[in-house]
Design a protein around this motif. Structure first.
Motif, PDB file in Angstrom:
ATOM      1  N   ASN A   1       0.614  -0.636   0.311  1.00  0.00           N
ATOM      2  CA  ASN A   1       0.063  -0.070   0.782  1.00  0.00           C
ATOM      3  C   ASN A   1       0.599   1.111   0.306  1.00  0.00           C
ATOM      4  O   ASN A   1       0.320   2.505  -0.244  1.00  0.00           O
ATOM      5  N   GLN A   2       2.204   0.878   0.117  1.00  0.00           N
ATOM      6  CA  GLN A   2       2.627   2.067  -0.310  1.00  0.00           C
ATOM      7  C   GLN A   2       3.709   2.820  -1.391  1.00  0.00           C
ATOM      8  O   GLN A   2       4.200   3.447  -1.444  1.00  0.00           O
ATOM      9  N   ALA A   3       3.346   1.506  -2.253  1.00  0.00           N
ATOM     10  CA  ALA A   3       3.799   2.077  -3.910  1.00  0.00           C
ATOM     11  C   ALA A   3       3.564   2.868  -4.532  1.00  0.00           C
ATOM     12  O   ALA A   3       4.298   3.442  -4.833  1.00  0.00           O
ATOM     13  N   MET A   4       2.070   3.317  -3.983  1.00  0.00           N
ATOM     14  CA  MET A   4       1.340   4.732  -4.664  1.00  0.00           C
ATOM     15  C   MET A   4       2.952   6.179  -4.166  1.00  0.00           C
ATOM     16  O   MET A   4       3.423   7.018  -5.023  1.00  0.00           O
ATOM     17  N   HIS A   5       3.457   5.520  -2.776  1.00  0.00           N
ATOM     18  CA  HIS A   5       4.158   7.087  -2.380  1.00  0.00           C
ATOM     19  C   HIS A   5       5.667   6.829  -3.212  1.00  0.00           C
ATOM     20  O   HIS A   5       6.365   7.443  -3.068  1.00  0.00           O
ATOM     21  N   VAL A   6       6.012   5.524  -3.085  1.00  0.00           N
ATOM     22  CA  VAL A   6       7.224   5.130  -3.788  1.00  0.00           C
ATOM     23  C   VAL A   6       7.227   5.594  -5.050  1.00  0.00           C
ATOM     24  O   VAL A   6       8.195   6.402  -5.662  1.00  0.00           O
TER      25      VAL A   6
END
Length: 240
Positions: free
Chosen positions: A112-117
């Protein structure tokens, strides 16, 4: 007539690409039901339309994530990020997917942190005086080379990306070169033996840093945050 011909050919090509992709997904994900496969197909088409992307671009991204551990929603979420990063950076779908997954894995980040990455890579690439697509690629290469070592040393993904982007802007060298350089630096600093603080017991890296007034340890003898150590070293270099 030529316009209609091209439109027809594009439509046929899109249908062909979509069917090939769904066949591959069906073969890879044996547990996927027919209704789930149909849903994936329809949502892939909608994504291509919403992102103004070619159907093949989306289906290429979708098939990258096809495995028994994925759901339709997780595949589509990752595919969307891959398409967006690919469109922004000019990297292929495969390279964009590798970049996102590599960062998540090496820094032990959740999906769920992929967008932040993806947002962080794009943001920092846009802020440095370097071709945007080259910046994205350089950051990705660097992390692929050194991310796990940096993570083990205690530096966050965000701090490391900022460090890499600044280094890339100043040096203009490749991501693998930057990654290997930082991998060596972080490994040698982290290799300092806990609890051994006499000059004879220090690692070469710790002794070298101490010689210019930079300590890798705090008052309690434990290793300091590596970011603080590098900041102190930077101050020494500026003063000289």
């Amino acid at each position: 007539m030529n316009f209609l011909k091209n439109q027809t050919e594009n439509a046929v090509r899109s249908v062909t690409d979509l069917n090939k992709a769904m066949t591959l997904v069906d073969m890879t994900m044996s547990n996927m039901s027919g209704s789930s496969l149909y849903s994936l197909k329809q949502q892939s088409l909608s994504m291509a339309k919403d992102l103004s992307a070619a159907t093949k671009t989306v289906t290429d991204a979708v098939t990258i994530y096809a495995n028994e551990n994925e759901s339709v929603s997780s595949m589509l979420n990752k595919a969307q990020l891959t398409v967006l990063l690919s469109a922004a950076s000019g990297m292929s779908s495969s390279s964009s997917a590798d970049a996102i997954q590599g960062i998540l894995n090496q820094f032990n980040l959740s999906e769920n942190q992929a967008m932040h990455v993806a947002d962080t890579v794009e943001k920092l690439s846009s802020e440095i005086a370097l071709d945007f697509s080259k910046g994205c690629d350089t950051i990705s290469q660097s992390i692929a080379t050194s991310g796990s070592v940096v993570n083990e040393a205690g530096m966050s993904f965000e701090k490391y990306v900022a460090l890499v982007s600044t280094t890339a802007e100043k040096t203009r060298v490749s991501g693998s070169q930057i990654g290997n350089a930082f991998k060596t630096i972080f490994s040698r600093i982290s290799r300092s033996k806990d609890g051994l603080t006499t000059d004879a017991e220090m690692s070469d890296a710790e002794a070298a840093l101490k010689s210019v007034g930079v300590s890798v340890r705090g008052a309690d003898g434990d290793l300091r945050d590596i970011s603080d150590t590098l900041n102190d070293l930077n101050k020494v270099c500026i003063m000289q």
